[in-house]
Enzyme design. Structure first.
Site, PDB file in Angstrom:
ATOM      1  N   GLU A   9      14.876  58.558  58.524  1.00  0.00           N
ATOM      2  CA  GLU A   9      15.550  59.831  58.772  1.00  0.00           C
ATOM      3  C   GLU A   9      14.462  60.878  58.999  1.00  0.00           C
ATOM      4  OE1 GLU A   9      18.649  59.937  59.313  1.00  0.00           O
ATOM      5  OE2 GLU A   9      19.222  57.997  58.460  1.00  0.00           O
ATOM      6  N   HIS A  57      22.308  63.572  58.074  1.00  0.00           N
ATOM      7  CA  HIS A  57      21.890  62.766  56.915  1.00  0.00           C
ATOM      8  C   HIS A  57      22.079  63.446  55.562  1.00  0.00           C
ATOM      9  CE1 HIS A  57      18.318  65.260  57.159  1.00  0.00           C
ATOM     10  NE2 HIS A  57      17.918  64.679  58.281  1.00  0.00           N
ATOM     11  N   HIS A 154      24.267  59.354  57.303  1.00  0.00           N
ATOM     12  CA  HIS A 154      23.164  58.447  57.552  1.00  0.00           C
ATOM     13  C   HIS A 154      22.223  58.469  56.350  1.00  0.00           C
ATOM     14  CE1 HIS A 154      23.463  57.917  62.127  1.00  0.00           C
ATOM     15  NE2 HIS A 154      24.570  58.519  61.732  1.00  0.00           N
ATOM     16  N   ASP A 159      21.320  52.351  55.765  1.00  0.00           N
ATOM     17  CA  ASP A 159      21.416  51.922  57.162  1.00  0.00           C
ATOM     18  C   ASP A 159      20.595  50.657  57.413  1.00  0.00           C
ATOM     19  OD1 ASP A 159      23.068  54.032  57.578  1.00  0.00           O
ATOM     20  OD2 ASP A 159      21.792  55.086  59.015  1.00  0.00           O
TER      21      ASP A 159
END
Length: 241
Positions: A9, A57, A154, A159
């Site tokens: 991220e 995120h 996210h 993920d």
């Protein structure tokens, strides 16, 4: 074969605009089996996170304030992935950011990640298998029946765990099942993974009933093979002695 399923991220979309990595998540596969080993780290990016990125995120500037900077975690991250094949969805994005971070540390200490690892892009694989369709991670979860119900936002580690499931389905047709009594390491991976990455087979169930063909069914089968053999000019492989 050792593979690392990886996700990051970031503060924004473009490292060329000064954006940085704020989270790295990795899970390890060896010979297509989850080992239970993972690497996960939040990172202080030394800049503000874009509002648009936070909406994706949910990682705020306040949360990152006391986290280590990339230079403090670079070596342990590289030690974890070194020599493995990286499995990444939309690899140019993550690889670009990792190499940007390495460049900031100096070429004498860190080379491009491709010099340490192979890279497999699951987005390219998905587009080859499903041309013209949506191939983001959520779409692939739906297609392969992977549970992503915990993915409200996210997150790099979550993920990566979900992508490991998707990758195994995409490349093998069916996930490897862990039988009861297998190694403790994999049992721990099952208990601790957010995506339910290790599936178990109930070996206490009754034995499956074996049903054999009747004489009439065998005769019908042989007649069908004879018909196929005649139509193919004697080339029916199933009827060969």
């Amino acid at each position: 074969m050792r593979q690392i399923v990886l996700d990051t991220e970031t503060t924004g979309l473009e490292p060329s605009q000064g954006h940085r990595i704020i989270e790295i998540g990795c899970v390890e596969l060896v010979n297509r089996k989850l080992t239970g080993r993972h690497y996960h780290q939040y990172i202080q990016p030394q800049r503000e996170v874009d509002e648009g990125a936070i909406a994706v995120h949910g990682i705020s500037n306040e949360f990152l304030a006391d986290k280590p900077v990339f230079s403090q975690i670079a070596r342990e991250f590289l030690d974890f992935v070194n020599g493995a094949e990286l499995v990444i969805h939309n690899a140019p994005f993550d690889v670009g950011f990792i190499n940007h971070e390495f460049n900031l540390l100096g070429a004498s200490d860190f080379q491009p990640i491709e010099n340490y690892c192979g890279v497999v892009d699951t987005l390219v694989m998905a587009r080859q298998k499903r041309p013209g369709q949506k191939n983001n991670l959520d779409a692939l979860c739906k297609h392969y029946g992977v549970d992503n119900s915990q993915r409200d936002l996210h997150g790099a580690l979550l993920d990566a765990e979900i992508l490991a499931d998707v990758y195994l389905y995409m490349t093998g047709g069916q996930r490897n099942l862990l039988l009861a009594g297998d190694s403790d390491d994999e049992s721990e991976a099952d208990a601790g993974s957010a995506g339910g990455l290790v599936q178990r087979l109930n070996v206490s169930r009754p034995a499956l009933k074996v049903v054999t063909a009747t004489a009439e069914e065998v005769e019908l089968h042989n007649n069908k093979l004879a018909s196929l053999d005649k139509a193919s000019g004697g080339s029916c492989l199933w009827s060969a002695d």
